[in-house]
Design an enzyme around this catalytic site. Structure first.
Site, PDB file in Angstrom:
ATOM      1  N   GLU A  47     -90.433 -17.273 -24.107  1.00  0.00           N
ATOM      2  CA  GLU A  47     -89.210 -16.534 -24.416  1.00  0.00           C
ATOM      3  C   GLU A  47     -89.163 -16.118 -25.884  1.00  0.00           C
ATOM      4  OE1 GLU A  47     -85.877 -18.829 -23.141  1.00  0.00           O
ATOM      5  OE2 GLU A  47     -86.293 -18.539 -21.003  1.00  0.00           O
ATOM      6  N   HIS A  72     -81.305 -13.736 -18.182  1.00  0.00           N
ATOM      7  CA  HIS A  72     -80.888 -14.944 -17.463  1.00  0.00           C
ATOM      8  C   HIS A  72     -79.957 -14.634 -16.292  1.00  0.00           C
ATOM      9  CE1 HIS A  72     -82.392 -16.619 -21.237  1.00  0.00           C
ATOM     10  NE2 HIS A  72     -82.443 -17.792 -20.655  1.00  0.00           N
TER      11      HIS A  72
END
Length: 314
Positions: free
Chosen positions: A167, A201
């Site tokens: 990430e 997300h």
């Protein structure tokens, strides 16, 4: 507080702001979409275990991260730089000042968790040593047992290794240089780039629904997650731009995943946790800029290789 200005004595690769935003959006979408590629695209049968399921996702995340790095390198013409160290420095991958890039952000981040430390130490002091009556022995055994089981736990690898590294590589090391070279101001990047991080997300909403969670509860859970990821994204982007080193947001990411949400209060500690949290937060904001001064992470600000000169703060 206004972001410090930057002198651009070096010429960064030319990329339009629209192209930079489009590339960031594509990277965020692909980072999530590729997780479903084994079943939807490759038509592989569903994973037979949780371990196998996450092993597939680890491979997918690695593939997506590598693709994002190659795309960023192509858009910024990284290969035109004189040596490989300068090319890697565009992504914040540097070996110089590594100790500072690890220790200082880690200590700075831990200040927010002063209340958590107090709360956990309070619990540990009342539970350790009960196994054999000797203080410290029980804690040592528990720690050894925890470390052994953690190395075999796929969720530990997900939360503390794969997620932080992939990430930060995609959402900080690839996106921030693109946006900087696209002409965006630093304060805009710090506050707006985490939008890509948070939107990545949103797939949790779909997964919670698949697990049988009702829509409103799923929306509340994901909403809280998005709020937390936005706040952390601000901090991670700030660390990355200030230090010019990818390891700084990675360390902060791992530490925050380990600690969870900061403890604001605890009924067991009679207000001590709240006082510790407030004191830690005050010190965090007091040291935020001094502890992330580019002078601590770069030998010479007038000849720095990271960001094609973007670390030259005036």
């Amino acid at each position: 507080m206004a972001a410090p200005s930057v002198s651009h004595s070096a010429s960064p690769p030319v990329i339009s702001g629209t192209a930079a935003v489009a590339a960031c959006a594509a990277m965020a979408a692909s980072y999530v979409a590729v997780l479903y590629a084994p079943t939807l695209l490759l038509r592989l049968p569903p994973a037979t275990s949780l371990r196998a399921f996450f092993h597939r996702r680890f491979v997918c995340a690695a593939f997506s991260s590598a693709a994002s790095v190659l795309a960023t390198a192509a858009l910024l013409r990284v290969w035109s730089l004189s040596d490989s160290s300068k090319a890697l420095a565009v992504f914040g991958i540097r070996s110089d000042h590594l100790l500072e890039a690890v220790v200082i952000p880690l200590v700075l981040t831990s200040l927010v968790y002063a209340g958590s430390f107090v709360s956990r130490l309070w619990v540990m002091s009342s539970s350790c040593g009960r196994d054999d009556g000797e203080v410290g022995i029980g804690c040592t055994e528990k720690l050894a047992r925890w470390m052994k089981t953690s190395l075999q736990d796929v969720m530990v690898w997900r939360n503390y290794v794969v997620a932080p590294f992939t990430e930060e590589l995609v959402f900080r090391a690839c996106m921030i240089p693109l946006l900087l070279c696209g002409g965006f101001k630093m304060h805009n990047i710090i506050f707006l780039s985490p939008i890509f991080f948070s939107l990545a997300h949103l797939n949790h909403l779909f997964e919670l629904h698949q697990q049988g969670c009702n829509f409103m509860r799923s929306l509340l859970i994901v909403g809280l997650q998005l709020g937390y990821t936005v706040i952390f994204g601000w901090y991670a982007a700030f660390l990355f731009i200030r230090t010019g080193n990818l390891v700084s947001p990675i360390v902060a990411h791992i530490f925050c995943n380990m600690m969870g949400l900061p403890a604001f209060s605890s009924p067991r500690t009679r207000g001590v946790t709240s006082v510790a949290f407030m004191a830690g937060s005050v010190f965090f904001f007091y040291f935020l800029f001094p502890a992330t001064s580019p002078k601590l992470y770069n030998a010479r600000l007038d000849g720095c290789s990271c960001w094609h000169g973007y670390c030259r703060w005036s």
